[in-house]
Enzyme design. Structure first.
Site, PDB file in Angstrom:
ATOM      1  N   GLN B 310     -27.142  13.277  37.926  1.00 57.18           N
ATOM      2  CA  GLN B 310     -26.778  14.691  37.920  1.00 57.18           C
ATOM      3  C   GLN B 310     -27.520  15.341  39.076  1.00 57.18           C
ATOM      4  O   GLN B 310     -28.463  14.768  39.613  1.00 57.18           O
ATOM      5  CB  GLN B 310     -27.189  15.330  36.595  1.00 57.18           C
ATOM      6  CG  GLN B 310     -28.672  15.155  36.294  1.00 57.18           C
ATOM      7  CD  GLN B 310     -29.039  15.534  34.870  1.00 57.18           C
ATOM      8  OE1 GLN B 310     -28.204  15.576  33.991  1.00 57.18           O
ATOM      9  NE2 GLN B 310     -30.308  15.825  34.658  1.00 57.18           N
ATOM     10  N   ASP B 381     -30.470   7.819  31.897  1.00 58.59           N
ATOM     11  CA  ASP B 381     -30.514   9.115  31.216  1.00 58.59           C
ATOM     12  C   ASP B 381     -29.111   9.508  30.737  1.00 58.59           C
ATOM     13  O   ASP B 381     -28.159   9.526  31.531  1.00 58.59           O
ATOM     14  CB  ASP B 381     -31.043  10.141  32.226  1.00 58.59           C
ATOM     15  CG  ASP B 381     -31.381  11.461  31.587  1.00 58.59           C
ATOM     16  OD1 ASP B 381     -32.335  11.498  30.789  1.00 58.59           O
ATOM     17  OD2 ASP B 381     -30.682  12.457  31.893  1.00 58.59           O
ATOM     18  N   GLU B 410     -30.393   5.482  27.328  1.00 51.70           N
ATOM     19  CA  GLU B 410     -31.019   6.583  26.602  1.00 51.70           C
ATOM     20  C   GLU B 410     -29.921   7.484  26.042  1.00 51.70           C
ATOM     21  O   GLU B 410     -29.656   8.560  26.557  1.00 51.70           O
ATOM     22  CB  GLU B 410     -31.952   7.387  27.537  1.00 51.70           C
ATOM     23  CG  GLU B 410     -32.782   8.434  26.821  1.00 51.70           C
ATOM     24  CD  GLU B 410     -32.298   9.869  27.003  1.00 51.70           C
ATOM     25  OE1 GLU B 410     -32.844  10.757  26.351  1.00 51.70           O
ATOM     26  OE2 GLU B 410     -31.376  10.118  27.811  1.00 51.70           O
TER      27      GLU B 410
END
Lengths: 663, 663
Positions: B310, B381, B410
Site C-alpha cells: 500500500q 501485511d 498476517e
C-alpha cells in the site's frame, strides 16, 4: 492470462453436494429440490453477489437463481428438477460494487460524514449499469443517476440513493465482467418418482400355480396379480425367466446332482432353448410375457426382470463366442469358483477378454431386448463381480435413450464397493439391512445412509428376506419378528421389498441353522404356497403399504432422524416432508418376545411444534389417538399385539378457544 | 476407448491427503513423510496390488513404493521428501493374477482338491512374467514354470508353487498392462525445516536504541542481537523499514494530526525518499541493512521483512503509475476506508485496474529486490485485502526460483479466507490464538488445526501479542498471564512469535480498555525499553525456547492431542515424534490468579507405555521428576510460581530387576 483474469476476485469453494470432486452425479427424482451450498467470498470487505446456475444437460442455456447468505461465507440456493434425465449445475459470483457503495454510504450517513463525492461515485455506477439495461430500465437508471449527481439538494439525493427501488433495479444489471464461475459443472441424474419410492415383491413364477407339483406359467402369474396388488406393492420382481442349463444342474437343496424332474436354478441361464433373450418354454412364450406385463400394469404393478450376466455350459454363447470366456490350459472353460467352492454349472464372462467390446455390446443388446418388450426395471445380479467401468458405460448408454429405466444393484459386499456401484449409476441398491437388528446397529447404519453425502447417490432398497437370505432373526423370532422387520424396512426405507410368499407366510425353516438358506429353497425346486392361509401377514402388509402411500413423509430417505428412548429394545425415528406438513414417528419394539416400555425424548422445535401446546399422535396401525404435551413421553409396545406404532403427528389440538363463543 | 480400457478393473478413490480435489498442494518440510491412504479395490474376489508413485515435479520419472493393506479396502504407504521444492504423487493398482492364483491354490489344497490344471495355469502365469523379467530372473522364472508343469510329482510341484521365493520373484514382474492410475497427480510443496519450526521475535528497529528519545538504527539493532538470540529466537521480524509518508501522517496514539517530531507509522510507506525498495534514511542505508542481515546470521537469527502493499499519497508510485489507484469522480485518489473509518494516509492499490499486470510485476519486483539483499522470510501485511489470484501467482513465481522463501500471512479475518490464503501458498499463517483463552476454545480450535485436513496446508504461527493486539487476557492477568500465553504459544504451535520488548517486559497498558491497542503504541512513536529490567521474562522465555529446541516432539503440529483433566482451568495436551522416542506433555493452569488441582487421564497405550509399569515425568521447566504409575494422575499448578508443567515422558524406570545381582 486473459485480460480480465487478474480482476476475478471472488472465490467459490466447499460446494455441496459434490461427489468425489464432481466425478459422479447426485441423484434426484422429478419434483425434487437440488439444494446447493458453497463458500463464496472475496478479498477485502466488499459485498459479494452470487447465483446458482442450472440447465438440462442438452440445453445450452443456463437458468439462474440467487443464492442466500447463511453465515461464515456460506451461501445456499436451490432449484427444482422437473424433467427426467440429466441436469448440470454450477455457481457464479462477483464483487457487487453497487451494494458495497450503498452499505458504505449508510455507514457514512450514520456518522454524519460528507458524502458528496460518494454520490458522484454512485451516479457513475448507475450510468454504467444503464448501458447494460433493457430500454425502459436504461432510461430509468439514467434518470436516477441524474438525480444523484444534481447536487442541488444533497439530503434528498442521499434519500434517493438508498431507495430500495434503485437497489432492485441495479441488482438486475450487475457488472459481471470479472465474475468467477466455479470450475466444475456438476451433474444430477433425475429419475422418475418410483426410483425414490417403490414397494417390491419378489416371486418365482414357476411356483405360483395353484395346482400342486405343476410348473407355474406367466398365465398363473397373472392370477396372482390381485393378491400382490391388494398388499400394496407396485413392483413385481421375477428371478430370471430364461431357459435353464442341464450340464451340472443343481438338485433340490443345492444337491450337486439334479434329479430327472428338478427344474434347476433360474440363475443358471442358457440351454439349447436359448439364452438371455429367450423365455423358459415351461413359463410360456414371449407373447405370454408381454401379456403379463400389460395385465400387471392394470393392477398398478410394474414387472422388474433380473439381469444375471453369466452362462451355463449349454448357453448358445459358449459355442458362438468362445472368446468371451476364460480358457484353462487343459482346453476347458473356467467355471465360476470361490475356492474351495466350485460352481461348475456357471461360466462367468471374462471381461478381460480381447473381445470385451463385443461382449459389452451384446450385454447392452440384452437390456435393449427387454426394454423393447416393455420392461423398465432391472434387478442386477451380483454387479460387483463384473467391472465397474462396464456398469458405468451400460447404465449411461441405456439411460441416455431410456432415462426412465431403473437399475437395482444386488451387491452384498464390502461398503466401498457397494457405494462405488451406486455412484457410477445404479438407481437403487441392496443394503446390509438384513443383518442390522439391534438399535445401535440400525441407528449407526441408517444415520450414515441418510445424513452423510451417501444420501446423494445411494438409494437403499431394504429387504428383510431374499431367496438367499433367511436371517437368524427371522429364523428365531416367528411372526412378531416378521412384522418387526417389515415395519422397519417399510419405514426406514422409502424403497423396500420382500421375497414372497415366503415372507407373508412367515416361512422360517432354514436348511441348516448355521446358515441363511431356506429349506426346500425355491431356487432349486417348485414350491406350493397357501397364500390364503389364515396366519398370512397379507392384511398387515397391506395396511403398512397403505400408510406408506398415504404419507409422503415415508417417501423420502433424507429426513430420517432417530430420537432417544431409554430402552435399548425400543427404537424411535421420524421422517417428514420438507414443509413439515406430514410428520411420521415410528416406534418399534425390536424384541419379538417381550413387552417393553420406555421414555422418549422428542425435539419438538425441530419438528415445528410449539413446546407449550399439546399435540396429537395418531397411530396409523391401530387407529388409536394419543394426546401428548411435552417432548418427553411414555411408550409401551407389546410385540404379541402389534410390535410397533406408526404415528402421524397432528399439530393442531382443539381447545375451548376454538369455539365460536370464546371471543 | 483404448484397447485396454475395458479391462481396467481396479478402482482408486478416497485418496488422502487431497486438498479440494487436488486443486491445492499439501505442505511438508524436508525430511518429512508424506503418508498417503486410498480405497483401492476391484470387482470380484481377485487380489489387488498397488503402489504409491512420487517424483520431484521437474523429474519425469516416478519412484514407487508398495502400499500396505489396512482394512475395508483401505491401503496406506508413504515416501519421504528430501529436497526443497515441489513433488507430485499419485497411485496405481492392478489385479494381481498370480497372488489370486496362489491364494486359491492354498484353499484348494486345504480342501484336498485336484489342482493339476491349476498348476498348468500357474506355470503359464510364470512364463508370461518371464517375458517381462530381467535376464537372470527370466531364466529363473522359466525354470520354475518347468517344475510346475512337469506333472511327475504333483505334491512336490504344489510345494514349489507356494514357495515364498517364487511369490517374491513374481511380485517383481507384475502384468500392469491393465493397471489403473489415479486420475490426479497431487502436489506437495516442500519447504525448509524453518517453515515447520520457527521462533519469531518482532521488534521496531527505531525503538531499539539505548539513547532515550533518539531514533534507532540498523546499527542499534545489531547491538540487540545478543539479547534476542539468548532468548532462543531464530527469526527477527522487522515492521516496514521504508521511508514514511508525510501527508495525513498519524500522530502519537493514532492522533489524526502528527506533531512535528512524530515519526509516523512504518506501514505508511513512501515519501520523496522512496518507496518499497528504499530504506528509511534514519534507519541507515541499504548497506547497513545488509550488514545487519549478516550479523544476525552469526547469531542464528534470520531477518524477516514486512510486505505491506500500500502507499501513502507521497509514494513515488502515485505520480509514476496513477493507473494503479482508484480515482474518484472529484479527481482525487480513493484512500483506504472501512466506513465510517477513513485512512487518508493510505492509498490501496486498485487490483481491478486495467494495468493489473504491470502492478503484479512491480510487486514481484519488490519481493525480488529484497531477496537480492538476502532476505528469505516475509511477513505479509493484510493479504486478505488483495486478490487471492495475485498471491497464488506471486508465491508460485517467487518459490519457483527461490523455493526456500517463507511467506507468513498476517490475515486476521474470517476462517474460510484464512484457510484459502494458506491453501494458495502462504507458508505460515497467523491464527485466532490471541483470542482463544478458555479450555473449550483452545481444545476446539487446536483440534481443528491439528486433526483435520487443515493440518495439511495451514501452518499456524501463534502470537500472544502483536503491535495491534494487546488482548484483554494480558491486560488483566499481569505476569502469570504472559507466562501462560507464552507457554501455550510455544507448545501448542511449532511456530510462534512474540512482539517484544513489550512482551518480555509484560507491558499491558491499553490505550482504552475496551480495545486492544497499546497505550503509546510503537506504531506511532519511539519507545524506550529497559530490556534488562529485573522483572523481564527473558530468562523464562530462554528456558521455554531451549525446551522447544531440545525436544523434537514440540517441532510439529500434527501430533497434538488433548487429554481430559477434571478441572476446566487446567488444560493438558501432548505432542510426540512419529516414533514416540520423544513425548512431551504440557499442563497449563489457565487461571493467572489461583492455584488449581485436578485429575488427569492419560491414554498410556497410545503413548506407547506399558500400563503395568511406572514411568517418569520430568518437568523441564522446574527440573522436578515425578514417578507416575497409571493413566490417572493428580495435578496441582500454582500460577504464582510457574503456571505450567512441560513434562518429558521418560518410559524406563529403574527397578531392582535392573541390578546385576537380580538374576
Amino acid at each position: 492470462m486473459e485480460s480480465q483474469e487478474g480482476g476475478r476476485r471472488v472465490i467459490i469453494e466447499g460446494v455441496k453436494p459434490e461427489i468425489d470432486g464432481g466425478r459422479f452425479p447426485i441423484k434426484r427424482a422429478t419434483g425434487d429440490k437440488v439444494q446447493v451450498e458453497a463458500d463464496i467470498f472475496t478479498d477485502g470487505h466488499e459485498a459479494v453477489a452470487c447465483v446458482l446456475l442450472y440447465r438440462k444437460e442438452d440445453d445450452p442455456d443456463w437458468s439462474e437463481v440467487p443464492l442466500t447468505f447463511l453465515v461464515n461465507d456460506r451461501w445456499r440456493g436451490y432449484f427444482v428438477v422437473r424433467d427426467i434425465g440429466r441436469y448440470r449445475y454450477t455457481l457464479q459470483g462477483w464483487v457487487d460494487r453497487f451494494q458495497t457503495w450503498r452499505k458504505d454510504l449508510k455507514k457514512k450517513m450514520a456518522a454524519d460524514q460528507d458524502v458528496s463525492v460518494d454520490l458522484l461515485t454512485g451516479a457513475a455506477l448507475v450510468v454504467a449499469a444503464s448501458s447494460r439495461a433493457a430500454d425502459g430500465d436504461c432510461a430509468r437508471l439514467l434518470a436516477w443517476a441524474e438525480k444523484l449527481q444534481s447536487g442541488a439538494d444533497p439530503e434528498k439525493a442521499v434519500r434517493l440513493a438508498l431507495e430500495e427501488d434503485l437497489a432492485e433495479l441495479m441488482a438486475r444489471y450487475p457488472d459481471r465482467r470479472r465474475s468467477t464461475t466455479y470450475a466444475k459443472e456438476l451433474a444430477v441424474v433425475v429419475d422418475r418418482p418410483r426410483a425414490r419410492f417403490s414397494t417390491w415383491y419378489e416371486m418365482f413364477p414357476r411356483s405360483c400355480t395353484d395346482k400342486p407339483g405343476s410348473h407355474g406359467t406367466f398365465k398363473d402369474c397373472e392370477a396372482r396379480l390381485p393378491h400382490i396388488a391388494q398388499m400394496g406393492f407396485d413392483v413385481l420382481y421375477l428371478p430370471p425367466i430364461h431357459p435353464i442349463g442341464h450340464t451340472h444342474r443343481k438338485g433340490r437343496n443345492n444337491a450337486p446332482q439334479a434329479g430327472p424332474n428338478d427344474p434347476g436354478s433360474p440363475w443358471a441361464i442358457g440351454s439349447r432353448d436359448g439364452g438371455h433373450m429367450s423365455v423358459h418354454p415351461r413359463l410360456g412364450t414371449l407373447e405370454d410375457f408381454r401379456h403379463l406385463l400389460a395385465r400387471a400394469q392394470e393392477y398398478g404393478l410394474e414387472i422388474a426382470l433380473d439381469l444375471a450376466f453369466q452362462c451355463t455350459p449349454d448357453h448358445p454363447y459358449v459355442k458362438e463366442h468362445p472368446q468371451w470366456f476364460r480358457w484353462r490350459p487343459d482346453g476347458t472353460i473356467q467355471y465360476a469358483e470361490n475356492p474351495p467352492k466350485k460352481y461348475e454349472d456357471i461360466y462367468p464372462f471374462d471381461f478381460e477378454s480381447d473381445q470385451w467390446q463385443n461382449l459389452w455390446n451384446e450385454l447392452h443388446a440384452i437390456v435393449r431386448f427387454w426394454i423393447d418388450q416393455g420392461v423398465r426395471i432391472f434387478r442386477v445380479d451380483n454387479p460387483h463381480t463384473k467391472p465397474f467401468a462396464f456398469w458405468e458405460w451400460l447404465i449411461a448408454v441405456v439411460k441416455k435413450e431410456f432415462p426412465e429405466v431403473i437399475f437395482l444393484a444386488e451387491a452384498f459386499t464390502r461398503p466401498k464397493v457397494m457405494y462405488r456401484l451406486a455412484k457410477l449409476g445404479f438407481t437403487q441398491s441392496y443394503t446390509y439391512f438384513a443383518w442390522r437388528n439391534t438399535k445401535p446397529e440400525l441407528v449407526k447404519y441408517f444415520s450414515e445412509l441418510s445424513q452423510t453425502a451417501v444420501c446423494e447417490y445411494f438409494r437403499p432398497n431394504l429387504w428383510p428376506n431374499t431367496p438367499d437370505i433367511l436371517t437368524e432373526y427371522l429364523q428365531m423370532g416367528a411372526r412378531p419378528a416378521f412384522m418387526i422387520r417389515l415395519i422397519l424396512a417399510a419405514t426406514l426405507g422409502a424403497n423396500y421389498g420382500i421375497y414372497g410368499p415366503a415372507f407373508e407366510l412367515c416361512e422360517n425353516t432354514a436348511r441348516d441353522i448355521r446358515g441363511e438358506e431356506y429349506l426346500h429353497s425355491e431356487k432349486y425346486q417348485l414350491r406350493d404356497w397357501d397364500i390364503n392361509h389364515p396366519d398370512s401377514l397379507k392384511d398387515f402388509i397391506a395396511r403398512v403399504n397403505r400408510i406408506r402411500r398415504e404419507n409422503p413423509a415415508l417417501q423420502n430417505d433424507g429426513s430420517l432422524r432417530f430420537h432417544p428412548v431409554d430402552n435399548e429394545q425400543l427404537i424411535c425415528f421420524s421422517k417428514h416432508t420438507e414443509d413439515l406438513a406430514d410428520i411420521v414417528l415410528v416406534v418399534v419394539n425390536l424384541d419379538p418376545r417381550h413387552t417393553h416400555t420406555g421414555w422418549l425424548e422428542l425435539p419438538l422445535a425441530e419438528l415445528g411444534l410449539d413446546p407449550h401446546q399439546p399435540y396429537q399422535m395418531h397411530d396409523l396401525l391401530s387407529d388409536a389417538r394419543y394426546l401428548w404435551y411435552s417432548g418427553r413421553n411414555y411408550l409401551e409396545v407389546n410385540p404379541h399385539v402389534v410390535p410397533a406404532h406408526i404415528f402421524r403427528l397432528r399439530r393442531r389440538v382443539r381447545t375451548e378457544r376454538d369455539f365460536d363463543y370464546f371471543m
